[in-house]
Design a protein around this motif. Sequence first.
Motif, PDB file in Angstrom:
ATOM      1  N   LYS A 288       6.264  32.480   5.036  1.00  0.00           N
ATOM      2  CA  LYS A 288       6.240  33.459   6.127  1.00  0.00           C
ATOM      3  C   LYS A 288       4.850  33.534   6.760  1.00  0.00           C
ATOM      4  O   LYS A 288       4.714  33.652   7.989  1.00  0.00           O
ATOM      5  N   LEU A 289       3.809  33.481   5.916  1.00  0.00           N
ATOM      6  CA  LEU A 289       2.446  33.490   6.441  1.00  0.00           C
ATOM      7  C   LEU A 289       2.186  32.254   7.312  1.00  0.00           C
ATOM      8  O   LEU A 289       1.624  32.371   8.404  1.00  0.00           O
ATOM      9  N   ALA A 290       2.584  31.097   6.829  1.00  0.00           N
ATOM     10  CA  ALA A 290       2.357  29.858   7.586  1.00  0.00           C
ATOM     11  C   ALA A 290       3.120  29.874   8.899  1.00  0.00           C
ATOM     12  O   ALA A 290       2.612  29.425   9.936  1.00  0.00           O
ATOM     13  N   GLN A 291       4.333  30.398   8.888  1.00  0.00           N
ATOM     14  CA  GLN A 291       5.122  30.490  10.116  1.00  0.00           C
ATOM     15  C   GLN A 291       4.506  31.463  11.114  1.00  0.00           C
ATOM     16  O   GLN A 291       4.748  31.359  12.318  1.00  0.00           O
ATOM     17  N   THR A 292       3.684  32.392  10.611  1.00  0.00           N
ATOM     18  CA  THR A 292       3.005  33.358  11.476  1.00  0.00           C
ATOM     19  C   THR A 292       1.735  32.770  12.072  1.00  0.00           C
ATOM     20  O   THR A 292       1.158  33.346  13.001  1.00  0.00           O
ATOM     21  N   GLY A 293       1.297  31.616  11.547  1.00  0.00           N
ATOM     22  CA  GLY A 293       0.148  30.946  12.149  1.00  0.00           C
ATOM     23  C   GLY A 293      -1.064  30.808  11.260  1.00  0.00           C
ATOM     24  O   GLY A 293      -2.138  30.409  11.728  1.00  0.00           O
ATOM     25  N   TYR A 294      -0.929  31.092   9.962  1.00  0.00           N
ATOM     26  CA  TYR A 294      -2.044  30.961   9.040  1.00  0.00           C
ATOM     27  C   TYR A 294      -2.007  29.599   8.344  1.00  0.00           C
ATOM     28  O   TYR A 294      -0.950  28.969   8.229  1.00  0.00           O
ATOM     29  N   VAL A 295      -3.169  29.167   7.852  1.00  0.00           N
ATOM     30  CA  VAL A 295      -3.271  27.967   7.018  1.00  0.00           C
ATOM     31  C   VAL A 295      -3.259  28.454   5.575  1.00  0.00           C
ATOM     32  O   VAL A 295      -4.191  29.115   5.129  1.00  0.00           O
ATOM     33  N   VAL A 296      -2.206  28.139   4.838  1.00  0.00           N
ATOM     34  CA  VAL A 296      -1.913  28.843   3.585  1.00  0.00           C
ATOM     35  C   VAL A 296      -1.873  27.890   2.396  1.00  0.00           C
ATOM     36  O   VAL A 296      -1.261  26.820   2.449  1.00  0.00           O
ATOM     37  N   THR A 297      -2.510  28.341   1.308  1.00  0.00           N
ATOM     38  CA  THR A 297      -2.352  27.702   0.006  1.00  0.00           C
ATOM     39  C   THR A 297      -1.752  28.733  -0.943  1.00  0.00           C
ATOM     40  O   THR A 297      -2.326  29.796  -1.159  1.00  0.00           O
TER      41      THR A 297
END
Length: 231
Positions: free
Chosen positions: A64-73
């Motif tokens: 969900k974070l990545a779909q919102t536009g963040y670069v996530v690990t």
Amino acid sequence: MNIHTWHKEAEKKWDDFAPVWAKNSQEMWETGSRKGIIPFFSEHVEAGAKVVDIGCGDGMGSLKLAQTGYVVTGIDLSHVMIEIANGNANQQPGLSFTQGDFYSLPFKDEEMDAAMVINSLEYTGEPLTVMQEIHRIIKPGGHVCFGILGPTAEPRKNFSYRRLVGEDVIMNTMQAWEFEKLALGSGWKEVAEIGVGKRGVDYTKLGHFSKELKQAVSFMWLFLLQKEGIQ
């Protein structure tokens, strides 16, 4: 229980529980208790930021974070959770997962812009040590969103109660007010907070209640903290 044993027991518990968790995770993030977390987070952290999701479980929140536009690990102690998370990733750009230890996060000093830590600090034996490790990897002025389970949240009943009859458990009993005191004394300042009510609780009718009483009827309390030291 020493920390090594705690880790091994926690890893085994979450490996075993991973398939059950994965069946309910999407509903929790889309319509359940976790549906407000990403909107709350994104009010304070700009899109494009490098974010680590600590205790990512099956990775649904990370996705969900990545779909919102963040670069996530996403990072989790359970290798089974990480396997499921990789399957859920769907080749989403800006999203990766790794198995890891919260006491020794695989990032350089001040490498990350932000972190999300939802209902995972409660499963660590030394929360202050983990808080200090998170502080290490976040840039000055960066943010962390913590979710702390309410006092009567069902996971507490499942994991924490057994300590009273002499069993070793993998969940500490930290309450929201205790976490807040811990955070403010270890290099963080509070930016925002919001409660997630238990089923049957209407927060709109509790306007005159103190924060402590609202926390008492919460399923989870969300804190948005900032690392002190911004110029």
